[in-house]
Design a protein around this motif. Structure first.
Motif, PDB file in Angstrom:
ATOM      1  N   PRO A  15       0.845  -1.202   0.000  1.00  0.00           N
ATOM      2  CA  PRO A  15       0.000   0.000   0.000  1.00  0.00           C
ATOM      3  C   PRO A  15       0.874   1.245   0.000  1.00  0.00           C
ATOM      4  CG  PRO A  15       0.168  -0.877   2.219  1.00  0.00           C
ATOM      5  CD  PRO A  15       0.887  -1.851   1.321  1.00  0.00           C
ATOM      6  N   ALA A  16       0.261   2.389  -0.242  1.00  0.00           N
ATOM      7  CA  ALA A  16       0.987   3.656  -0.159  1.00  0.00           C
ATOM      8  C   ALA A  16       1.528   3.842   1.252  1.00  0.00           C
ATOM      9  CB  ALA A  16       0.066   4.809  -0.529  1.00  0.00           C
ATOM     10  N   ALA A  17       2.634   4.547   1.373  1.00  0.00           N
ATOM     11  CA  ALA A  17       3.254   4.749   2.681  1.00  0.00           C
ATOM     12  C   ALA A  17       2.349   5.537   3.618  1.00  0.00           C
ATOM     13  CB  ALA A  17       4.599   5.453   2.511  1.00  0.00           C
ATOM     14  N   VAL A  18       1.552   6.440   3.049  1.00  0.00           N
ATOM     15  CA  VAL A  18       0.560   7.195   3.820  1.00  0.00           C
ATOM     16  C   VAL A  18      -0.776   7.031   3.113  1.00  0.00           C
ATOM     17  CG1 VAL A  18       2.210   8.870   4.719  1.00  0.00           C
ATOM     18  CG2 VAL A  18       1.058   9.325   2.551  1.00  0.00           C
ATOM     19  N   PRO A  19      -1.882   7.145   3.842  1.00  0.00           N
ATOM     20  CA  PRO A  19      -3.197   6.946   3.222  1.00  0.00           C
ATOM     21  C   PRO A  19      -3.422   7.870   2.028  1.00  0.00           C
ATOM     22  CG  PRO A  19      -3.396   6.961   5.605  1.00  0.00           C
ATOM     23  CD  PRO A  19      -1.986   7.370   5.296  1.00  0.00           C
ATOM     24  N   VAL A  20      -3.972   7.308   0.970  1.00  0.00           N
ATOM     25  CA  VAL A  20      -4.289   8.089  -0.228  1.00  0.00           C
ATOM     26  C   VAL A  20      -5.302   9.170   0.126  1.00  0.00           C
ATOM     27  CG1 VAL A  20      -5.309   8.000  -2.532  1.00  0.00           C
ATOM     28  CG2 VAL A  20      -3.843   6.122  -1.737  1.00  0.00           C
ATOM     29  N   ARG A  21      -5.053  10.381  -0.364  1.00  0.00           N
ATOM     30  CA  ARG A  21      -5.946  11.507  -0.053  1.00  0.00           C
ATOM     31  C   ARG A  21      -6.035  12.444  -1.250  1.00  0.00           C
ATOM     32  NH1 ARG A  21      -5.005  15.352   5.185  1.00  0.00           N
ATOM     33  NH2 ARG A  21      -6.033  13.611   6.239  1.00  0.00           N
ATOM     34  N   PHE A  22      -7.243  12.902  -1.526  1.00  0.00           N
ATOM     35  CA  PHE A  22      -7.487  13.902  -2.564  1.00  0.00           C
ATOM     36  C   PHE A  22      -7.918  15.237  -1.956  1.00  0.00           C
ATOM     37  CE2 PHE A  22      -7.374  10.286  -5.230  1.00  0.00           C
ATOM     38  CZ  PHE A  22      -7.350  10.666  -6.551  1.00  0.00           C
ATOM     39  N   VAL A  23      -8.592  15.164  -0.792  1.00  0.00           N
ATOM     40  CA  VAL A  23      -9.159  16.364  -0.160  1.00  0.00           C
ATOM     41  C   VAL A  23      -8.730  16.403   1.302  1.00  0.00           C
ATOM     42  CG1 VAL A  23     -11.268  17.636   0.360  1.00  0.00           C
ATOM     43  CG2 VAL A  23     -11.154  16.208  -1.696  1.00  0.00           C
ATOM     44  N   ALA A  24      -8.173  17.532   1.726  1.00  0.00           N
ATOM     45  CA  ALA A  24      -7.739  17.699   3.112  1.00  0.00           C
ATOM     46  C   ALA A  24      -8.941  17.841   4.039  1.00  0.00           C
ATOM     47  CB  ALA A  24      -6.830  18.918   3.223  1.00  0.00           C
ATOM     48  N   ALA A  25      -8.681  17.797   5.337  1.00  0.00           N
ATOM     49  CA  ALA A  25      -9.757  17.863   6.327  1.00  0.00           C
ATOM     50  C   ALA A  25     -10.549  19.161   6.230  1.00  0.00           C
ATOM     51  CB  ALA A  25      -9.185  17.704   7.738  1.00  0.00           C
ATOM     52  N   ALA A 209      -4.475  -0.052  18.845  1.00  0.00           N
ATOM     53  CA  ALA A 209      -3.128  -0.364  19.320  1.00  0.00           C
ATOM     54  C   ALA A 209      -3.081  -1.670  20.101  1.00  0.00           C
ATOM     55  CB  ALA A 209      -2.604   0.781  20.189  1.00  0.00           C
ATOM     56  N   LYS A 210      -4.211  -2.082  20.669  1.00  0.00           N
ATOM     57  CA  LYS A 210      -4.257  -3.342  21.413  1.00  0.00           C
ATOM     58  C   LYS A 210      -4.726  -4.505  20.544  1.00  0.00           C
ATOM     59  CE  LYS A 210      -4.858  -1.360  26.012  1.00  0.00           C
ATOM     60  NZ  LYS A 210      -5.665  -1.366  27.264  1.00  0.00           N
ATOM     61  N   GLN A 211      -4.941  -4.243  19.272  1.00  0.00           N
ATOM     62  CA  GLN A 211      -5.350  -5.296  18.338  1.00  0.00           C
ATOM     63  C   GLN A 211      -4.209  -5.751  17.440  1.00  0.00           C
ATOM     64  OE1 GLN A 211      -9.180  -4.887  16.223  1.00  0.00           O
ATOM     65  NE2 GLN A 211      -9.320  -2.868  17.171  1.00  0.00           N
ATOM     66  N   THR A 212      -3.338  -4.811  17.077  1.00  0.00           N
ATOM     67  CA  THR A 212      -2.311  -5.143  16.095  1.00  0.00           C
ATOM     68  C   THR A 212      -1.076  -4.267  16.283  1.00  0.00           C
ATOM     69  OG1 THR A 212      -1.830  -5.312  13.726  1.00  0.00           O
ATOM     70  CG2 THR A 212      -3.281  -3.531  14.414  1.00  0.00           C
ATOM     71  N   ALA A 213       0.083  -4.821  15.903  1.00  0.00           N
ATOM     72  CA  ALA A 213       1.331  -4.058  15.899  1.00  0.00           C
ATOM     73  C   ALA A 213       1.734  -3.701  14.481  1.00  0.00           C
ATOM     74  CB  ALA A 213       2.446  -4.867  16.566  1.00  0.00           C
ATOM     75  N   ALA A 214       0.903  -4.024  13.508  1.00  0.00           N
ATOM     76  CA  ALA A 214       1.197  -3.724  12.108  1.00  0.00           C
ATOM     77  C   ALA A 214       1.192  -2.217  11.887  1.00  0.00           C
ATOM     78  CB  ALA A 214       0.157  -4.386  11.206  1.00  0.00           C
ATOM     79  N   PRO A 215       2.013  -1.705  10.965  1.00  0.00           N
ATOM     80  CA  PRO A 215       2.025  -0.261  10.686  1.00  0.00           C
ATOM     81  C   PRO A 215       0.687   0.229  10.156  1.00  0.00           C
ATOM     82  CG  PRO A 215       3.321  -1.464   9.059  1.00  0.00           C
ATOM     83  CD  PRO A 215       3.009  -2.426  10.158  1.00  0.00           C
ATOM     84  N   ALA A 216      -0.070  -0.640   9.515  1.00  0.00           N
ATOM     85  CA  ALA A 216      -1.430  -0.357   9.045  1.00  0.00           C
ATOM     86  C   ALA A 216      -2.078  -1.698   8.746  1.00  0.00           C
ATOM     87  CB  ALA A 216      -1.428   0.525   7.800  1.00  0.00           C
ATOM     88  N   LEU A 217      -3.385  -1.751   8.848  1.00  0.00           N
ATOM     89  CA  LEU A 217      -4.088  -3.007   8.573  1.00  0.00           C
ATOM     90  C   LEU A 217      -3.940  -3.414   7.117  1.00  0.00           C
ATOM     91  CD1 LEU A 217      -7.354  -2.404  10.642  1.00  0.00           C
ATOM     92  CD2 LEU A 217      -5.382  -3.816  11.265  1.00  0.00           C
ATOM     93  N   ALA A 218      -3.695  -2.448   6.233  1.00  0.00           N
ATOM     94  CA  ALA A 218      -3.525  -2.751   4.815  1.00  0.00           C
ATOM     95  C   ALA A 218      -2.358  -3.692   4.574  1.00  0.00           C
ATOM     96  CB  ALA A 218      -3.330  -1.461   4.027  1.00  0.00           C
ATOM     97  N   GLU A 229      -4.095  -1.493  -0.253  1.00  0.00           N
ATOM     98  CA  GLU A 229      -3.992  -0.036  -0.272  1.00  0.00           C
ATOM     99  C   GLU A 229      -4.617   0.516   1.004  1.00  0.00           C
ATOM    100  OE1 GLU A 229      -2.379   2.571  -0.809  1.00  0.00           O
ATOM    101  OE2 GLU A 229      -2.589   2.525  -3.023  1.00  0.00           O
ATOM    102  N   GLN A 230      -4.149   1.694   1.416  1.00  0.00           N
ATOM    103  CA  GLN A 230      -4.770   2.404   2.524  1.00  0.00           C
ATOM    104  C   GLN A 230      -5.184   3.789   2.042  1.00  0.00           C
ATOM    105  OE1 GLN A 230      -2.277   3.422   5.897  1.00  0.00           O
ATOM    106  NE2 GLN A 230      -0.386   3.278   4.684  1.00  0.00           N
ATOM    107  N   VAL A 231      -6.305   4.280   2.609  1.00  0.00           N
ATOM    108  CA  VAL A 231      -6.895   5.517   2.118  1.00  0.00           C
ATOM    109  C   VAL A 231      -7.495   6.297   3.279  1.00  0.00           C
ATOM    110  CG1 VAL A 231      -9.104   4.370   1.632  1.00  0.00           C
ATOM    111  CG2 VAL A 231      -8.521   6.469   0.415  1.00  0.00           C
ATOM    112  N   ASP A 232      -7.535   7.605   3.131  1.00  0.00           N
ATOM    113  CA  ASP A 232      -8.199   8.465   4.110  1.00  0.00           C
ATOM    114  C   ASP A 232      -9.694   8.194   4.011  1.00  0.00           C
ATOM    115  OD1 ASP A 232      -9.465  10.519   5.514  1.00  0.00           O
ATOM    116  OD2 ASP A 232      -8.026  12.048   4.890  1.00  0.00           O
ATOM    117  N   GLY A 233     -10.249   7.509   4.999  1.00  0.00           N
ATOM    118  CA  GLY A 233     -11.645   7.094   4.956  1.00  0.00           C
ATOM    119  C   GLY A 233     -12.652   8.204   5.141  1.00  0.00           C
TER     120      GLY A 233
END
Length: 368
Positions: A15-25, A209-218, A229-233
């Protein structure tokens, strides 16, 4: 001697190193990563309308629990970008395998809202026809629907259909063995299924944090050979773009795809849960500032695709929808207690017949 395999390269799965994003908060556009295209403008406007209606449906369903019309309701407020994008990425002949928190997605899919709420009202069935709608029953046991989704995807492929299956799952479900079995089965058989993880940060009260030590579930897809892939949900533009690509990947025969959407459950786990026991108000307020509905509205306004009239029209449609739902849910329907026995076995057992006769005698005595 080298041995040739058909296994994909690791870089093709990452997946991308950071979540895919098209629109900021704040609703402003950002430069998206390469490889993804923004959905058509008219599709984004339609997504906004569906998000407004979905948010209003969710609020109304929550109110119905307080009025005793629903036994339980798991709100998805804050997850509307995931709910709506998941539906819009699919064709009508594709299958959707939802969890108990995905009522908004089912309503957006076009299912009757009263039928969608039948299970949560305490009915003995899911309320709608899965075969006709191509929507599996909402699944309460964690992750069991992922195995079913893979089986359906394999069956569709064997029948020669080019339909895709999308399985919704929460972050808590990724801790279940069924999820991992489903990933492995899907990858080995190269089935056309998309696993869509809505990571809302809590499995009831258990933080991620108490479910997984993975950097992301992706990253959980890589070990099984599944493109991920990981994405800004909370960014509907990004979620719809990524899911559309994932569905196209599966439909083209390239096998399963795992998408993790980083989002947040703004309300409690259900109306029976007290979320203040395990999270702080400041945390909720921080995520409310990234509300997916407000973000999309600001983005569409900024691009001249949405004005006051369109916003008012969408909200009015939402109110009308909620009003019709209230009227229908507040009408007492007829109940048939003998339905308890009708669909247990094709041929009732002696014990069931005895129980049915006992109930009949008790009801007759009560009437006398």
């Amino acid at each position: 001697m080298s041995v040739r395999t058909s296994h994909p390269a690791v870089d093709d799965l990452l997946p991308a190193a950071v979540p895919v994003r098209f629109v900021a908060a704040d609703g402003t556009a950002v430069e998206p990563p390469g490889g993804y295209s923004a959905p058509p403008d008219e599709r984004l406007v339609e997504a906004y309308r569906r998000m407004v209606l979905g948010r209003r449906f969710d609020r109304q369903a929550t109110a119905l629990t307080k009025q005793g019309r629903l036994a339980v309701y798991p709100s998805s407020r804050g997850q509307e970008a995931c709910q709506i994008a998941g539906v819009l990425a699919l064709r009508d002949d594709d299958w959707l395998f939802p969890t108990y928190r995905d009522s908004v997605a089912l309503v957006s899919r076009g299912l009757d809202p009263v039928e969608v709420l039948t299970l949560l009202q305490g009915g003995w069935h899911c309320g709608y026809d899965p075969a006709a709608s191509r929507v599996a029953p909402q699944c309460t046991p964690l992750a069991t629907q992922t195995i079913h989704a893979v089986g359906m995807a394999d069956a569709l492929r064997r029948k020669g259909e080019d339909a895709v299956v999308m399985a919704f799952i929460g972050d808590g479900g990724t801790s279940e063995g069924d999820f991992h079995e489903a990933l492995n089965y899907a990858a080995v058989l190269k089935t056309p299924v998309v696993f869509f993880v809505q990571n809302n940060k809590y499995a009831i009260s258990v933080p991620l944090a108490k479910q997984t030590a993975a950097p992301a579930l992706a990253y959980k897809g890589i070990g099984y050979g599944v493109r991920s892939e990981q994405v800004d949900g909370n960014d509907l533009v990004a979620v719809l773009s990524v899911l559309t690509a994932a569905v196209e990947h599966a439909r083209a025969g390239h096998g399963p795809f795992l998408v993790e959407a980083h989002t947040y459950r703004m309300d409690a786990h259900t109306n029976a849960d007290d979320a203040t026991r395990y999270r702080q108000a400041g945390e909720v307020e921080e995520w409310e500032s990234a509300d997916p509905l407000a973000r999309l509205e600001t983005y569409l306004r900024g691009r001249g695709l949405l004005a006051d009239e369109g916003i008012a029209s969408a909200r009015e449609a939402g109110e009308e929808f909620a009003s019709r739902l209230r009227d229908r849910m507040n009408a007492d329907g007829e109940t048939n207690p003998f339905e308890l026995f009708d669909h247990v076995y094709a041929e009732p057992t002696a014990q069931l017949r005895e129980q049915r006769a006992l109930l009949a005698s008790e009801l007759t005595a009560a009437e006398d």
